[in-house]
Design a protein around this motif. Structure first.
Motif, PDB file in Angstrom:
ATOM      1  N   UNK A 328       0.826  -1.196   0.000  1.00 54.83           N
ATOM      2  CA  UNK A 328       0.000   0.000   0.000  1.00 54.83           C
ATOM      3  C   UNK A 328       0.858   1.243   0.000  1.00 54.83           C
ATOM      4  N   UNK A 329       0.347   2.273   0.660  1.00 57.24           N
ATOM      5  CA  UNK A 329       1.045   3.556   0.740  1.00 57.24           C
ATOM      6  C   UNK A 329       2.106   3.464   1.830  1.00 57.24           C
ATOM      7  N   UNK A 330       3.318   3.048   1.449  1.00 58.90           N
ATOM      8  CA  UNK A 330       4.371   2.848   2.445  1.00 58.90           C
ATOM      9  C   UNK A 330       4.814   4.163   3.078  1.00 58.90           C
ATOM     10  N   UNK A 331       4.633   5.288   2.382  1.00 60.63           N
ATOM     11  CA  UNK A 331       5.035   6.588   2.935  1.00 60.63           C
ATOM     12  C   UNK A 331       4.194   6.957   4.153  1.00 60.63           C
ATOM     13  N   UNK A 332       2.945   6.476   4.204  1.00 56.21           N
ATOM     14  CA  UNK A 332       2.052   6.792   5.318  1.00 56.21           C
ATOM     15  C   UNK A 332       1.899   5.628   6.286  1.00 56.21           C
ATOM     16  N   UNK A 333       2.769   4.634   6.176  1.00 53.90           N
ATOM     17  CA  UNK A 333       2.643   3.442   7.013  1.00 53.90           C
ATOM     18  C   UNK A 333       2.705   3.769   8.498  1.00 53.90           C
ATOM     19  N   UNK A 334       3.700   4.550   8.926  1.00 61.02           N
ATOM     20  CA  UNK A 334       3.860   4.855  10.350  1.00 61.02           C
ATOM     21  C   UNK A 334       2.685   5.659  10.886  1.00 61.02           C
ATOM     22  N   UNK A 335       2.135   6.541  10.043  1.00 60.84           N
ATOM     23  CA  UNK A 335       1.020   7.386  10.476  1.00 60.84           C
ATOM     24  C   UNK A 335      -0.301   6.631  10.514  1.00 60.84           C
ATOM     25  N   UNK A 337      -0.750   3.129  10.161  1.00 62.34           N
ATOM     26  CA  UNK A 337      -0.699   1.767  10.719  1.00 62.34           C
ATOM     27  C   UNK A 337       0.287   1.737  11.891  1.00 62.34           C
ATOM     28  N   UNK A 338       0.074   2.548  12.933  1.00 64.65           N
ATOM     29  CA  UNK A 338       1.029   2.583  14.044  1.00 64.65           C
ATOM     30  C   UNK A 338       1.106   1.239  14.764  1.00 64.65           C
ATOM     31  N   UNK A 339       2.312   0.892  15.169  1.00 66.49           N
ATOM     32  CA  UNK A 339       2.524  -0.357  15.892  1.00 66.49           C
ATOM     33  C   UNK A 339       3.029  -1.482  15.023  1.00 66.49           C
ATOM     34  N   UNK A 340       2.923  -1.322  13.687  1.00 65.65           N
ATOM     35  CA  UNK A 340       3.366  -2.375  12.782  1.00 65.65           C
ATOM     36  C   UNK A 340       4.714  -2.023  12.169  1.00 65.65           C
ATOM     37  N   UNK A 341       5.567  -3.016  12.080  1.00 65.23           N
ATOM     38  CA  UNK A 341       6.852  -2.883  11.390  1.00 65.23           C
ATOM     39  C   UNK A 341       6.982  -4.090  10.473  1.00 65.23           C
ATOM     40  N   UNK A 342       6.349  -4.037   9.297  1.00 60.56           N
ATOM     41  CA  UNK A 342       6.276  -5.219   8.432  1.00 60.56           C
ATOM     42  C   UNK A 342       7.648  -5.726   8.003  1.00 60.56           C
ATOM     43  N   UNK A 343       7.733  -7.039   7.825  1.00 53.58           N
ATOM     44  CA  UNK A 343       8.966  -7.653   7.341  1.00 53.58           C
ATOM     45  C   UNK A 343       9.148  -7.411   5.842  1.00 53.58           C
ATOM     46  N   UNK A 344       8.029  -7.316   5.122  1.00 48.37           N
ATOM     47  CA  UNK A 344       8.078  -7.096   3.675  1.00 48.37           C
ATOM     48  C   UNK A 344       7.107  -5.971   3.329  1.00 48.37           C
ATOM     49  N   UNK A 345       7.572  -5.025   2.506  1.00 45.48           N
ATOM     50  CA  UNK A 345       6.743  -3.867   2.125  1.00 45.48           C
ATOM     51  C   UNK A 345       6.727  -3.748   0.601  1.00 45.48           C
ATOM     52  N   UNK A 346       5.525  -3.593   0.064  1.00 40.19           N
ATOM     53  CA  UNK A 346       5.358  -3.438  -1.380  1.00 40.19           C
ATOM     54  C   UNK A 346       4.632  -2.121  -1.635  1.00 40.19           C
ATOM     55  N   UNK A 347       5.273  -1.222  -2.358  1.00 46.09           N
ATOM     56  CA  UNK A 347       4.636   0.056  -2.689  1.00 46.09           C
ATOM     57  C   UNK A 347       3.611  -0.146  -3.799  1.00 46.09           C
ATOM     58  N   UNK A 348       2.663   0.745  -3.886  1.00 47.92           N
ATOM     59  CA  UNK A 348       1.653   0.681  -4.940  1.00 47.92           C
ATOM     60  C   UNK A 348       2.293   0.907  -6.292  1.00 47.92           C
ATOM     61  N   UNK A 349       1.827   0.153  -7.270  1.00 48.18           N
ATOM     62  CA  UNK A 349       2.327   0.314  -8.634  1.00 48.18           C
ATOM     63  C   UNK A 349       1.643   1.498  -9.291  1.00 48.18           C
TER      64      UNK A 349
END
Length: 349
Positions: A328-335, A337-349
């Motif tokens: 998804x939107x990895x730039x807004x992940x911390x804002x 989806x707080x509390x998650x630190x994914x092992x694998x991240x895929x940005x939107x195409x």
């Protein structure tokens, strides 16, 4: 306390419907909120009576037992139209024609009754799933079920439906999200409730204004002992849906384990590496369908499917091995989806 302060603080209501817990939070005065809550409860109870395969005289069962063309309600017509579109979007992985497969897997009564008769041991150390028996039609040597197409026809403009011979629909994979979405829209437009939240067993729709601080929704881990895998989703307007194989899972005395997510390619409970998937977007029903599809496909196939359809939702899933994926939107992940630190991240195409 002023009326403005009172209205800005949501009032909470809880009840059971559609074999799940429903929570309602409304930013409204007490009288309006209580009236709205009673209407919402009635709405869910009405749709349960209409769509449940466990209610003998439900409209769904009447449709499944029909021959030829049958007139249906506006609600049934709307849900079938949505389902028709989602079959195409998911390349047939969402398929309502799985009712017989659910029965063969053991899910032939409401879930609490399934657990009563099963030797149920809710363990997170889930073994390889031994699926249901082959469909009767397959064992007789007949052609396998074509999962990629709808098994009914709707007559446009007339609310008439015709099922293919032998078809039995189960709409449990879409009805809950649709019901949440529709009643949330009604509360906003008809009752003028400025901010609110409806959560039906993990299918959530929220709305608010600039005056409302937004909503924080907990995403619990499918591993009860792994608190570090829990986190939150934050949004002001939109939807969140969670699906997985651990909550509706049962094990019989012979050791066979089954769950309710049927893979229409095999007509058995999906053999997947994914335990749980949470999707954030605009519409509950769409988030619900995506979450179920990702769970059924498994991690590798899910990423390919999402890329093929240029999907723009935020999607987070957890595997049997404890690995967390985010697309998804990895730039807004911390804002968001707080509390998650994914092992694998895929940005939107």
């Amino acid at each position: 306390m002023s009326r403005v302060e009172q209205v800005s603080r949501p009032l909470r209501f809880r009840f059971e419907a559609m074999n799940t817990n429903v929570e309602l939070q409304l930013c409204a005065d007490k009288e309006q909120a209580e009236h709205a809550a009673s209407l919402v409860k009635n709405w869910f109870e009405t749709q349960e009576q209409r769509f449940s395969r466990f209610v003998a005289d439900s409209e769904l069962n009447r449709l499944n037992n029909s021959s030829g063309w049958m007139p249906v309600s506006a609600a049934m017509d709307e849900v079938l139209s949505l389902a028709y579109g989602y079959i195409g979007q998911t390349e047939g992985i969402f398929q309502p024609g799985i009712s017989q497969a659910l029965r063969l897997s053991g899910y032939n009564a409401s879930f609490e009754k399934v657990l009563e008769r099963a030797s149920y041991r809710p363990s997170m150390d889930i073994p390889h799933l031994i699926g249901a028996r082959e469909m009767e039609s397959v064992s007789r040597g007949q052609e396998r079920f074509d999962y990629s197409r709808p098994t009914w026809i709707q007559q446009e403009g007339s609310r008439m439906v015709h099922l293919d011979p032998g078809t039995e629909l189960d709409l449990g994979g879409i009805v809950k999200g649709w019901a949440v979405e529709r009643i949330a829209d009604w509360l906003q437009k008809k009752m003028r409730i400025a901010a609110g939240m409806i959560n039906a067993g993990g299918d959530v729709q929220v709305w608010g204004t600039a005056d409302h601080p937004g909503w924080t929704l907990e995403v619990t881990s499918p591993f009860a002992q792994e608190q570090g895998m829990s986190g939150e989703v934050r949004l002001r307007n939109g939807a969140v849906a969670t699906s997985g194989i651990t909550r509706r899972q049962w094990r019989y005395n012979n050791g066979r384990t089954a769950h309710h997510l049927i893979d229409p390619r095999t007509m058995e409970p999906a053999d997947t590496d994914i335990l749980q998937c949470t999707v954030a977007g605009k519409h509950t029903s769409q988030c619900e369908i995506i979450a179920k599809t990702v769970c059924i496909l498994g991690s590798s196939e899910a990423v390919k499917w999402l890329n093929r359809h240029y999907d723009r939702h935020d999607i987070l899933w957890m595997t049997r091995e404890g690995t967390v994926y985010f697309r998804g939107n990895t730039a807004a992940l911390a804002e968001c989806w707080p509390g998650f630190d994914p092992d694998h991240r895929f940005s939107l195409i």
